[in-house]
Design a protein around this motif. Structure first.
Motif, PDB file in Angstrom:
ATOM      1  N   THR A 118      -3.287   4.212  -2.834  1.00  0.00           N
ATOM      2  CA  THR A 118      -2.965   4.135  -4.261  1.00  0.00           C
ATOM      3  C   THR A 118      -3.184   5.497  -4.905  1.00  0.00           C
ATOM      4  OG1 THR A 118      -5.223   3.497  -4.883  1.00  0.00           O
ATOM      5  CG2 THR A 118      -3.704   1.713  -4.387  1.00  0.00           C
ATOM      6  N   TYR A 119      -2.355   5.792  -5.908  1.00  0.00           N
ATOM      7  CA  TYR A 119      -2.521   7.057  -6.629  1.00  0.00           C
ATOM      8  C   TYR A 119      -1.921   6.963  -8.020  1.00  0.00           C
ATOM      9  CZ  TYR A 119       2.268   8.381  -5.040  1.00  0.00           C
ATOM     10  OH  TYR A 119       3.613   8.434  -4.780  1.00  0.00           O
ATOM     11  N   ALA A 120      -2.313   7.905  -8.862  1.00  0.00           N
ATOM     12  CA  ALA A 120      -1.947   7.829 -10.279  1.00  0.00           C
ATOM     13  C   ALA A 120      -0.564   8.383 -10.567  1.00  0.00           C
ATOM     14  CB  ALA A 120      -2.988   8.587 -11.108  1.00  0.00           C
ATOM     15  N   ASP A 121      -0.192   9.413  -9.865  1.00  0.00           N
ATOM     16  CA  ASP A 121       1.089  10.056 -10.125  1.00  0.00           C
ATOM     17  C   ASP A 121       2.234   9.112  -9.750  1.00  0.00           C
ATOM     18  OD1 ASP A 121       1.472  13.373 -10.505  1.00  0.00           O
ATOM     19  OD2 ASP A 121       3.273  12.189 -10.102  1.00  0.00           O
ATOM     20  N   THR A 122       3.432   9.464 -10.201  1.00  0.00           N
ATOM     21  CA  THR A 122       4.571   8.599  -9.870  1.00  0.00           C
ATOM     22  C   THR A 122       5.540   9.279  -8.915  1.00  0.00           C
ATOM     23  OG1 THR A 122       5.599   9.359 -11.897  1.00  0.00           O
ATOM     24  CG2 THR A 122       4.502   7.219 -11.984  1.00  0.00           C
ATOM     25  N   SER A 123       5.205  10.507  -8.535  1.00  0.00           N
ATOM     26  CA  SER A 123       6.107  11.239  -7.646  1.00  0.00           C
ATOM     27  C   SER A 123       5.873  10.816  -6.191  1.00  0.00           C
ATOM     28  CB  SER A 123       5.852  12.738  -7.810  1.00  0.00           C
ATOM     29  OG  SER A 123       6.205  13.414  -6.635  1.00  0.00           O
ATOM     30  N   GLU A 124       6.969  10.425  -5.530  1.00  0.00           N
ATOM     31  CA  GLU A 124       6.874  10.026  -4.109  1.00  0.00           C
ATOM     32  C   GLU A 124       6.433  11.195  -3.240  1.00  0.00           C
ATOM     33  OE1 GLU A 124      10.184   8.153  -2.064  1.00  0.00           O
ATOM     34  OE2 GLU A 124      10.506   6.882  -3.830  1.00  0.00           O
ATOM     35  N   GLY A 142      -2.399   7.456  19.851  1.00  0.00           N
ATOM     36  CA  GLY A 142      -1.522   6.562  20.605  1.00  0.00           C
ATOM     37  C   GLY A 142      -1.374   5.198  19.949  1.00  0.00           C
ATOM     38  N   TRP A 143      -1.622   5.149  18.649  1.00  0.00           N
ATOM     39  CA  TRP A 143      -1.472   3.893  17.903  1.00  0.00           C
ATOM     40  C   TRP A 143      -0.071   3.853  17.289  1.00  0.00           C
ATOM     41  CZ3 TRP A 143      -6.651   3.830  14.577  1.00  0.00           C
ATOM     42  CH2 TRP A 143      -7.745   3.882  15.444  1.00  0.00           C
ATOM     43  N   SER A 144       0.354   2.644  16.881  1.00  0.00           N
ATOM     44  CA  SER A 144       1.684   2.536  16.275  1.00  0.00           C
ATOM     45  C   SER A 144       1.598   2.006  14.850  1.00  0.00           C
ATOM     46  CB  SER A 144       2.581   1.632  17.124  1.00  0.00           C
ATOM     47  OG  SER A 144       1.974   0.372  17.246  1.00  0.00           O
ATOM     48  N   ASP A 145       2.416   2.551  14.010  1.00  0.00           N
ATOM     49  CA  ASP A 145       2.419   2.142  12.592  1.00  0.00           C
ATOM     50  C   ASP A 145       2.980   0.734  12.450  1.00  0.00           C
ATOM     51  OD1 ASP A 145       2.312   2.316   9.761  1.00  0.00           O
ATOM     52  OD2 ASP A 145       4.435   2.849   9.729  1.00  0.00           O
ATOM     53  N   ALA A 146       2.190  -0.149  11.837  1.00  0.00           N
ATOM     54  CA  ALA A 146       2.652  -1.520  11.610  1.00  0.00           C
ATOM     55  C   ALA A 146       3.083  -1.709  10.160  1.00  0.00           C
ATOM     56  CB  ALA A 146       1.552  -2.514  11.969  1.00  0.00           C
ATOM     57  N   GLY A 147       2.927  -0.679   9.346  1.00  0.00           N
ATOM     58  CA  GLY A 147       3.388  -0.784   7.955  1.00  0.00           C
ATOM     59  C   GLY A 147       2.496  -0.019   7.002  1.00  0.00           C
ATOM     60  N   LYS A 148       3.086   0.293   5.854  1.00  0.00           N
ATOM     61  CA  LYS A 148       2.346   1.038   4.830  1.00  0.00           C
ATOM     62  C   LYS A 148       2.632   0.383   3.488  1.00  0.00           C
ATOM     63  CE  LYS A 148       3.689   5.412   7.081  1.00  0.00           C
ATOM     64  NZ  LYS A 148       4.828   4.878   7.858  1.00  0.00           N
ATOM     65  N   VAL A 149       1.614   0.365   2.638  1.00  0.00           N
ATOM     66  CA  VAL A 149       1.849   0.015   1.233  1.00  0.00           C
ATOM     67  C   VAL A 149       1.342   1.201   0.424  1.00  0.00           C
ATOM     68  CG1 VAL A 149       1.354  -1.549  -0.681  1.00  0.00           C
ATOM     69  CG2 VAL A 149       1.624  -2.467   1.642  1.00  0.00           C
ATOM     70  N   ILE A 150       2.264   1.894  -0.203  1.00  0.00           N
ATOM     71  CA  ILE A 150       1.955   3.094  -0.969  1.00  0.00           C
ATOM     72  C   ILE A 150       2.216   2.754  -2.436  1.00  0.00           C
ATOM     73  CG2 ILE A 150       2.527   5.539  -1.320  1.00  0.00           C
ATOM     74  CD1 ILE A 150       1.458   4.933   1.530  1.00  0.00           C
ATOM     75  N   ALA A 151       1.144   2.765  -3.229  1.00  0.00           N
ATOM     76  CA  ALA A 151       1.261   2.318  -4.632  1.00  0.00           C
ATOM     77  C   ALA A 151       1.077   3.497  -5.590  1.00  0.00           C
ATOM     78  CB  ALA A 151       0.230   1.235  -4.912  1.00  0.00           C
ATOM     79  N   PRO A 152       2.178   4.021  -6.135  1.00  0.00           N
ATOM     80  CA  PRO A 152       2.069   5.104  -7.112  1.00  0.00           C
ATOM     81  C   PRO A 152       1.842   4.558  -8.526  1.00  0.00           C
ATOM     82  CG  PRO A 152       4.376   4.706  -6.564  1.00  0.00           C
ATOM     83  CD  PRO A 152       3.566   3.644  -5.858  1.00  0.00           C
ATOM     84  N   GLY A 153       1.461   5.442  -9.436  1.00  0.00           N
ATOM     85  CA  GLY A 153       1.421   5.080 -10.865  1.00  0.00           C
ATOM     86  C   GLY A 153       0.277   4.177 -11.247  1.00  0.00           C
ATOM     87  N   VAL A 154      -0.794   4.165 -10.435  1.00  0.00           N
ATOM     88  CA  VAL A 154      -1.933   3.305 -10.801  1.00  0.00           C
ATOM     89  C   VAL A 154      -3.199   4.151 -10.915  1.00  0.00           C
ATOM     90  CG1 VAL A 154      -0.989   1.121  -9.984  1.00  0.00           C
ATOM     91  CG2 VAL A 154      -2.195   2.538  -8.343  1.00  0.00           C
ATOM     92  N   TRP A 155      -3.666   4.291 -12.126  1.00  0.00           N
ATOM     93  CA  TRP A 155      -4.877   5.099 -12.341  1.00  0.00           C
ATOM     94  C   TRP A 155      -6.096   4.231 -12.656  1.00  0.00           C
ATOM     95  CZ3 TRP A 155      -8.541   8.107 -11.598  1.00  0.00           C
ATOM     96  CH2 TRP A 155      -9.413   8.561 -12.586  1.00  0.00           C
ATOM     97  N   PRO A 156      -6.099   3.424 -13.731  1.00  0.00           N
ATOM     98  CA  PRO A 156      -7.349   2.696 -14.024  1.00  0.00           C
ATOM     99  C   PRO A 156      -7.641   1.636 -12.973  1.00  0.00           C
ATOM    100  CG  PRO A 156      -5.767   2.518 -15.855  1.00  0.00           C
ATOM    101  CD  PRO A 156      -5.035   3.080 -14.683  1.00  0.00           C
ATOM    102  N   GLU A 157      -8.919   1.324 -12.866  1.00  0.00           N
ATOM    103  CA  GLU A 157      -9.355   0.271 -11.951  1.00  0.00           C
ATOM    104  C   GLU A 157      -8.611  -1.023 -12.300  1.00  0.00           C
ATOM    105  OE1 GLU A 157     -13.559  -0.433 -12.318  1.00  0.00           O
ATOM    106  OE2 GLU A 157     -13.703  -0.918 -10.191  1.00  0.00           O
ATOM    107  N   GLY A 158      -7.945  -1.601 -11.347  1.00  0.00           N
ATOM    108  CA  GLY A 158      -7.265  -2.876 -11.588  1.00  0.00           C
ATOM    109  C   GLY A 158      -5.795  -2.740 -11.947  1.00  0.00           C
ATOM    110  N   ALA A 159      -5.333  -1.515 -12.201  1.00  0.00           N
ATOM    111  CA  ALA A 159      -3.936  -1.333 -12.638  1.00  0.00           C
ATOM    112  C   ALA A 159      -2.941  -1.882 -11.610  1.00  0.00           C
ATOM    113  CB  ALA A 159      -3.661   0.147 -12.893  1.00  0.00           C
ATOM    114  N   VAL A 160      -3.298  -1.810 -10.350  1.00  0.00           N
ATOM    115  CA  VAL A 160      -2.365  -2.232  -9.302  1.00  0.00           C
ATOM    116  C   VAL A 160      -2.063  -3.734  -9.362  1.00  0.00           C
ATOM    117  CG1 VAL A 160      -3.945  -2.790  -7.371  1.00  0.00           C
ATOM    118  CG2 VAL A 160      -1.772  -1.639  -6.901  1.00  0.00           C
TER     119      VAL A 160
END
Ligand SMILES: Cc1cc2nc3c(=O)[nH]c(=O)nc-3n(C[C@H](O)[C@H](O)[C@H](O)COP(=O)(O)O)c2cc1C
Length: 176
Positions: A118-124, A142-160
């Motif tokens: 999670t991050y506050a900025d909105t730029s990808e 040697g691990w494989s990516d099973a997925g990502k959740v990238i959450a932009p635009g969230v600054w205050p606690e709980g904004a997400v």
């Protein structure tokens, strides 16, 4: 499947922890066993590069990393949940990752990996350094990516909570 979730935020009800909680809910509903390590609330000394472990032995520090060591080796999946701090992952979760050094010889075995961030900025574009770090790390291990959740635009606690990302994390956990 056994899943180790490592979080990196000192905000208990923060945004990355909210993603972690939703991911865990989905994973547990799917029948997986989840163990969680909240780096920001544990005592993990940073690696001091003494090399006493020889990259595959006992670390000179006997602290809460013992929990990670006990649970990562047989984990089928490892989840990294972190806020962005100055374009990187938090120091708390980085200290845990650096301590992988002492068990390096035991974790180069195929595992799934997940990034929740999670991050506050909105730029990808600003998420790229963390994504790149994560991808380099798991490629090395040697691990494989099973997925990502990238959450932009969230600054205050709980904004997400007011975005779609907790649902995405839940779905990812459930689909693993
Ligand atoms: C020390 C610090 C550094 C931060 N650096 C960035 C940054 O470089 N870019 C950004 O978009 N947000 C930055 N943020 C905002 C957090 O990434 C954002 O609030 C995030 O959602 C926090 O996640 P958490 O609630 O899980 O701790 C920073 C926050 C802190 C406290």
């Amino acid at each position: 499947m056994k899943i180790l979730v490592i979080t990196g935020s000192p905000r208990k009800n923060g945004n990355s922890n909210t993603l972690a909680e939703n991911f865990i809910k989905g994973a547990e509903e799917a029948g997986h066993t989840v163990v969680r390590f909240d780096s920001a609330f544990k005592n993990v000394h940073p690696c001091v590069a003494c090399n006493k472990c020889g990259m595959n032995g006992q670390c000179v520090f006997k602290d809460d990393f013992e929990f990670v060591k006990a649970n990562i080796i047989d984990a089928d999946a490892v989840v990294f949940a972190t806020p962005m701090y100055y374009f990187g992952i938090s120091a708390q979760i980085k200290a845990v990752i650096d301590r992988f050094y002492a068990i390096n010889g035991q974790i180069h075995v195929p595992k799934k990996a997940v990034l929740l961030m999670t991050y506050a900025d909105t730029s990808e574009k600003e998420a790229q350094p963390i994504i790149s770090h994560y991808e380099s790390l798991i490629k090395y291990l040697g691990w494989s990516d099973a997925g990502k959740v990238i959450a932009p635009g969230v600054w205050p606690e709980g904004a997400v909570k007011y975005t779609k990302y907790p649902e995405d994390a839940y779905t990812l956990g459930k689909s693993l």
